[in-house]
Design an enzyme around this catalytic site. Sequence first.
Site, PDB file in Angstrom:
ATOM      1  N   CYS A 230      25.520  21.635  23.454  1.00 14.64           N
ATOM      2  CA  CYS A 230      24.761  21.798  24.944  1.00 14.64           C
ATOM      3  C   CYS A 230      24.730  20.185  24.995  1.00 14.64           C
ATOM      4  O   CYS A 230      23.461  19.856  25.314  1.00 14.64           O
ATOM      5  CB  CYS A 230      23.490  22.563  24.833  1.00 14.64           C
ATOM      6  SG  CYS A 230      23.487  24.130  24.113  1.00 14.64           S
ATOM      7  N   ALA A 231      25.525  19.462  25.436  1.00 20.26           N
ATOM      8  CA  ALA A 231      25.721  18.059  25.424  1.00 20.26           C
ATOM      9  C   ALA A 231      24.950  17.548  26.669  1.00 20.26           C
ATOM     10  O   ALA A 231      24.006  16.476  26.770  1.00 20.26           O
ATOM     11  CB  ALA A 231      26.891  17.603  25.317  1.00 20.26           C
ATOM     12  N   GLY A 234      25.065  13.780  27.681  1.00 21.81           N
ATOM     13  CA  GLY A 234      25.546  13.171  26.501  1.00 21.81           C
ATOM     14  C   GLY A 234      24.767  12.201  25.873  1.00 21.81           C
ATOM     15  O   GLY A 234      25.259  11.480  25.055  1.00 21.81           O
ATOM     16  N   GLY A 235      23.714  12.075  26.084  1.00 19.13           N
ATOM     17  CA  GLY A 235      22.679  11.044  25.631  1.00 19.13           C
ATOM     18  C   GLY A 235      22.638  11.206  24.144  1.00 19.13           C
ATOM     19  O   GLY A 235      22.627  10.354  23.281  1.00 19.13           O
ATOM     20  N   ASP A 252      29.602  21.652  27.200  1.00 18.07           N
ATOM     21  CA  ASP A 252      28.460  22.179  28.179  1.00 18.07           C
ATOM     22  C   ASP A 252      28.898  23.228  28.896  1.00 18.07           C
ATOM     23  O   ASP A 252      30.034  23.197  29.287  1.00 18.07           O
ATOM     24  CB  ASP A 252      27.844  21.122  28.767  1.00 18.07           C
ATOM     25  CG  ASP A 252      26.258  21.305  29.222  1.00 18.07           C
ATOM     26  OD1 ASP A 252      25.431  20.993  28.559  1.00 18.07           O
ATOM     27  OD2 ASP A 252      26.104  22.033  30.269  1.00 18.07           O
ATOM     28  N   ASP A 276      36.068  22.233  26.282  1.00 18.52           N
ATOM     29  CA  ASP A 276      35.759  23.606  26.906  1.00 18.52           C
ATOM     30  C   ASP A 276      35.532  24.722  25.831  1.00 18.52           C
ATOM     31  O   ASP A 276      35.838  24.102  24.457  1.00 18.52           O
ATOM     32  CB  ASP A 276      36.840  24.238  27.832  1.00 18.52           C
ATOM     33  CG  ASP A 276      38.229  24.511  27.396  1.00 18.52           C
ATOM     34  OD1 ASP A 276      38.201  24.649  26.078  1.00 18.52           O
ATOM     35  OD2 ASP A 276      39.033  24.576  28.021  1.00 18.52           O
ATOM     36  N   ASP A 292      20.843  21.495  21.579  1.00 20.11           N
ATOM     37  CA  ASP A 292      19.802  21.112  22.130  1.00 20.11           C
ATOM     38  C   ASP A 292      19.756  22.030  23.204  1.00 20.11           C
ATOM     39  O   ASP A 292      20.131  21.803  24.362  1.00 20.11           O
ATOM     40  CB  ASP A 292      20.133  19.589  22.857  1.00 20.11           C
ATOM     41  CG  ASP A 292      18.697  19.036  23.142  1.00 20.11           C
ATOM     42  OD1 ASP A 292      17.884  19.712  23.467  1.00 20.11           O
ATOM     43  OD2 ASP A 292      19.052  18.000  23.835  1.00 20.11           O
ATOM     44  N   CYS A 345      13.133  20.565  23.734  1.00 18.91           N
ATOM     45  CA  CYS A 345      12.311  19.541  24.277  1.00 18.91           C
ATOM     46  C   CYS A 345      11.004  20.119  24.615  1.00 18.91           C
ATOM     47  O   CYS A 345      10.253  20.237  25.725  1.00 18.91           O
ATOM     48  CB  CYS A 345      12.758  18.787  25.267  1.00 18.91           C
ATOM     49  SG  CYS A 345      13.176  19.379  26.799  1.00 18.91           S
TER      50      CYS A 345
END
Length: 393
Positions: A230-231, A234-235, A252, A276, A292, A345
């Site tokens: 779940c990029a 891309g952080g 993603d 993909d 994430d 988060c």
Amino acid sequence: MTPSARIAAAIEILDRHLAGSAAEQALTAWARSHRFAGSGDRAAIRDHVFDALRCLRSFAALGGAAELPTGRALMIGALRDAGISAETLFTGEGHAPAPLSASEARPPPTDLPPNVALDCPDWLAPLLEDSLGDDLPPVMRLMRQRAPVTLRVNLLRTTRAKAQSALADEGISAVPHPLADTALHVTENPHKLRNSPLYLDGRIELQDAASQAVVAMLPLTGAARVLDYCAGGGGKTLAMAARAPARYVAHDIAPQRMRDLPERARRAGIRVDLADSARVASLSPYDLVLLDVPCSGSGSWRRAPEAKWALTPARLAELQQVQRQILDETHEFVAPGGVLAYVTCSMLRAENGDQVAAFLRRAPGWQCTVQRRFTLRDGGDGFFCALLTRVPR
């Protein structure tokens, strides 16, 4: 613009938002129709708007409109919260807001209900209390404040000490953050960062300290194959790649979110393979899969205060279902002995420990080796990370 004119502008923008426009859209629309406003004016108005959104319930109550907030009531409440007499700025002179009415001039309440004082939605309070316990009041008080500006130092390009020194030469003060060895907390002149040579050449990136601490928890080795499922922007992919020269695959469900990742990776001196769903499966198994996952974002409400008021029980249930689905769809991508890192988060147990426990009941052959929660009291956003290991057979 005068301070009173800035408040009048904030009232206009808040009213647009309360009528249904996203805050960013309302800010952009105002700026386009008021091109005379300078960058300092726009920044100050933006601060007024987002301060009001973080403190929506308490400012509305202090402004005399607890049941039906208005932009005017929010700004009256903001001034009272700061100990400033609203009458001094609501003068009606020039571009100032009209003077206070008799009802607006009445003394504000002196003892706000707990959820109002903490700017907490009533329905969420029991869930947050269950998750945070005695930490609830101090965490929610911190949630009413602006988030700190934190940098991640790219260890492929420089050291934290060198980055700190170079920033100081540009007039940007920063100090080491205790949560991660890559983190710097900016204490002065954060507005200069976007034009800083360190930012432009990839030696630093903006990234929350707790987010960096999560990456520091991950088992990364040079020989590993790593999937960031779940990029998003891309952080975390870039943060991982700066720690270990593994093979990194980013995915993603909305590929457009990753559109800036190739350029950011090039600037940082990092190689990332964007894939993909079909390619993600063909490249498995992976030594580490980072999830994430989409969540309530309750740990980052300081940065996105609209989300606190937009979240509903139905949306939370929908997010929990998405989280379960992602766990079930991706755990087979992990090699025996490999790790599935589940990250949110969020500060809600329902999205964190409860999801991990439920997954372990559904998926035999897995064990949770590490589980850690970060709250705002740790100095960053609220995060949760659990490392789930696939037991070799």
